[in-house]
Design an enzyme around this catalytic site. Structure first.
Site, PDB file in Angstrom:
ATOM      1  N   HIS A 268      36.471  38.039  53.229  1.00 15.42           N
ATOM      2  CA  HIS A 268      37.144  36.881  53.523  1.00 15.42           C
ATOM      3  C   HIS A 268      38.654  36.991  53.353  1.00 15.42           C
ATOM      4  O   HIS A 268      39.072  37.968  52.596  1.00 15.42           O
ATOM      5  CB  HIS A 268      36.608  35.856  52.578  1.00 15.42           C
ATOM      6  CG  HIS A 268      36.962  35.798  51.189  1.00 15.42           C
ATOM      7  ND1 HIS A 268      37.560  34.773  50.557  1.00 15.42           N
ATOM      8  CD2 HIS A 268      37.093  36.935  50.303  1.00 15.42           C
ATOM      9  CE1 HIS A 268      37.953  34.882  49.351  1.00 15.42           C
ATOM     10  NE2 HIS A 268      37.620  36.509  49.185  1.00 15.42           N
TER      11      HIS A 268
ATOM     12  N   CYS B   2      43.017  36.406  47.292  1.00 15.81           N
ATOM     13  CA  CYS B   2      41.856  36.812  46.441  1.00 15.81           C
ATOM     14  C   CYS B   2      41.998  38.267  46.035  1.00 15.81           C
ATOM     15  O   CYS B   2      42.688  39.069  46.838  1.00 15.81           O
ATOM     16  CB  CYS B   2      40.288  36.629  47.304  1.00 15.81           C
ATOM     17  SG  CYS B   2      39.085  37.354  46.290  1.00 15.81           S
TER      18      CYS B   2
ATOM     19  N   GLN C  66      30.722  30.015  45.308  1.00 17.50           N
ATOM     20  CA  GLN C  66      30.753  28.588  45.138  1.00 17.50           C
ATOM     21  C   GLN C  66      30.097  27.798  46.422  1.00 17.50           C
ATOM     22  O   GLN C  66      30.030  28.703  47.522  1.00 17.50           O
ATOM     23  CB  GLN C  66      32.329  28.324  45.520  1.00 17.50           C
ATOM     24  CG  GLN C  66      33.173  28.472  43.910  1.00 17.50           C
ATOM     25  CD  GLN C  66      34.612  28.092  44.122  1.00 17.50           C
ATOM     26  OE1 GLN C  66      34.846  27.159  44.782  1.00 17.50           O
ATOM     27  NE2 GLN C  66      35.553  28.998  43.783  1.00 17.50           N
TER      28      GLN C  66
ATOM     29  N   SER D 205      38.765  27.297  45.266  1.00 20.82           N
ATOM     30  CA  SER D 205      39.758  28.265  45.228  1.00 20.82           C
ATOM     31  C   SER D 205      40.897  28.078  46.351  1.00 20.82           C
ATOM     32  O   SER D 205      42.180  28.597  46.194  1.00 20.82           O
ATOM     33  CB  SER D 205      39.029  29.517  45.476  1.00 20.82           C
ATOM     34  OG  SER D 205      38.354  29.832  44.548  1.00 20.82           O
TER      35      SER D 205
ATOM     36  N   HIS E 213      39.417  29.545  53.198  1.00 17.85           N
ATOM     37  CA  HIS E 213      39.021  30.771  53.557  1.00 17.85           C
ATOM     38  C   HIS E 213      38.571  30.984  55.043  1.00 17.85           C
ATOM     39  O   HIS E 213      38.181  29.916  55.590  1.00 17.85           O
ATOM     40  CB  HIS E 213      37.640  31.148  52.785  1.00 17.85           C
ATOM     41  CG  HIS E 213      37.545  30.760  51.431  1.00 17.85           C
ATOM     42  ND1 HIS E 213      37.490  31.937  50.438  1.00 17.85           N
ATOM     43  CD2 HIS E 213      37.294  29.666  50.670  1.00 17.85           C
ATOM     44  CE1 HIS E 213      37.377  31.185  49.191  1.00 17.85           C
ATOM     45  NE2 HIS E 213      37.386  29.878  49.348  1.00 17.85           N
TER      46      HIS E 213
HETATM   47  C1  LIG Z   1      34.259  36.448  44.048  1.00 22.42           C
HETATM   48  N1  LIG Z   1      35.375  37.330  43.845  1.00 22.42           N
HETATM   49  N2  LIG Z   1      35.246  38.683  44.211  1.00 22.42           N
HETATM   50  C2  LIG Z   1      36.160  39.554  44.241  1.00 22.42           C
HETATM   51  C3  LIG Z   1      36.080  40.733  44.303  1.00 22.42           C
HETATM   52  C4  LIG Z   1      35.296  41.459  44.764  1.00 22.42           C
HETATM   53  C5  LIG Z   1      35.360  42.814  45.253  1.00 22.42           C
HETATM   54  C6  LIG Z   1      36.642  43.509  44.687  1.00 22.42           C
HETATM   55  C7  LIG Z   1      37.437  42.832  44.195  1.00 22.42           C
HETATM   56  C8  LIG Z   1      37.487  41.454  43.820  1.00 22.42           C
HETATM   57  C9  LIG Z   1      37.040  38.391  43.738  1.00 22.42           C
HETATM   58  C10 LIG Z   1      36.309  37.256  43.477  1.00 22.42           C
HETATM   59  C11 LIG Z   1      37.207  36.018  43.122  1.00 22.42           C
HETATM   60  O1  LIG Z   1      36.471  34.956  42.933  1.00 22.42           O
HETATM   61  N3  LIG Z   1      38.345  36.007  43.761  1.00 22.42           N
HETATM   62  C12 LIG Z   1      39.220  34.576  43.079  1.00 22.42           C
HETATM   63  C13 LIG Z   1      39.451  33.889  44.777  1.00 22.42           C
HETATM   64  C14 LIG Z   1      37.995  33.778  45.172  1.00 22.42           C
HETATM   65  N4  LIG Z   1      37.474  32.663  45.282  1.00 22.42           N
HETATM   66  C15 LIG Z   1      36.368  32.744  46.006  1.00 22.42           C
HETATM   67  C16 LIG Z   1      35.022  31.781  46.065  1.00 22.42           C
HETATM   68  C17 LIG Z   1      34.280  32.235  47.035  1.00 22.42           C
HETATM   69  C18 LIG Z   1      33.929  33.413  47.592  1.00 22.42           C
HETATM   70  C19 LIG Z   1      35.320  34.402  47.255  1.00 22.42           C
HETATM   71  C20 LIG Z   1      36.451  33.811  46.378  1.00 22.42           C
HETATM   72  N5  LIG Z   1      37.422  34.484  45.956  1.00 22.42           N
HETATM   73  C21 LIG Z   1      40.720  35.065  42.592  1.00 22.42           C
HETATM   74  O2  LIG Z   1      41.025  36.264  42.782  1.00 22.42           O
HETATM   75  O3  LIG Z   1      41.389  34.147  42.299  1.00 22.42           O
END
Ligand SMILES: Cn1nc(-c2ccccc2)cc1C(=O)N[C@H](Cc1nc2ccccc2[nH]1)C(=O)O
Length: 176
Positions: free
Chosen positions: A72, A126, A144, A167, A170
């Site tokens: 994403h 992200c 989410q 967040s 996307h």
């Molecule tokens: C769900 N997720 N996986 C990773 C991730 C995965 C692989 C390698 C590094 C980070 C980061 C995140 C995450 O929640 N990141 C948040 C932002 C965000 N919010 C989300 C909601 C839904 C899906 C992905 C999303 N990513 C942030 O960095 O503030």
């Protein structure tokens, strides 16, 4: 110039994607320098790396039991749950501005000018950005709700419309 582009491709040719046994996610290995990294190497178009996207999960039932894999691109805004990212310590853009960015990115991907993975590396708010937005495999109940609902509706290789979560907004690409 063509030359630097050529160099870039050569550099991409030195890399390959491998699957980490322990963490069950892909990592990147350079067969010339023998280095390995979780993040997509600087300045490399991930779609040019051997094995990118073909990585079957090391653990077949994991990708079988109702799991999907997706990447994403997230654009956060001032009302995001955490209005900060590796890109910008304090994110102040409005929701309208975030949507305008996402729609412009979607247009460029749909025209074939670039790929979601390539754009995510420089534009996604992200922390998965450096992995071309790859979130790995996930099942229901992990992301989410609005994101999960949109992602599970996608066919493999299908790009979503803009999807809102707490967040931000996307673009989701289902990859497996
Ligand atoms: C769900 N997720 N996986 C990773 C991730 C995965 C692989 C390698 C590094 C980070 C980061 C995140 C995450 O929640 N990141 C948040 C932002 C965000 N919010 C989300 C909601 C839904 C899906 C992905 C999303 N990513 C942030 O960095 O503030």
């Amino acid at each position: 110039t063509g030359e630097s582009h050529q160099q870039n491709d050569n550099a991409a040719a030195n890399w390959e994607v491998r699957m980490s046994r322990s963490r069950k996610i892909a990592y990147y290995y350079n067969r010339v320098t023998k280095e390995s990294t979780w993040e997509i190497p600087q300045g490399i178009d991930p779609t040019k790396i051997k094995g990118y996207g073909e990585q079957r999960d090391g653990n077949p039932q994991e990708s079988g039991a109702g799991q999907i894999r997706a990447s994403h691109l997230l654009v956060k805004h001032i009302e995001s749950r955490r209005p900060s990212s590796w890109k910008e310590v304090r994110i102040t853009r409005t929701k309208e501005q975030a949507l305008a960015l996402i729609l412009a990115y979607r247009e460029r991907i749909e025209k074939g000018e670039t790929t979601l993975a390539e754009l995510a590396i420089t534009e996604s708010d992200c922390s998965s950005s450096k992995r071309g937005g790859d979130l790995g495999f996930f099942g229901r109940g992990q992301m989410q709700p609005s994101f999960e609902e949109a992602a599970f509706k996608l066919e493999v290789d299908q790009l979503s419309e803009p999807v809102w979560s707490d967040s931000g907004v996307h673009l989701i690409l289902r990859t497996q």
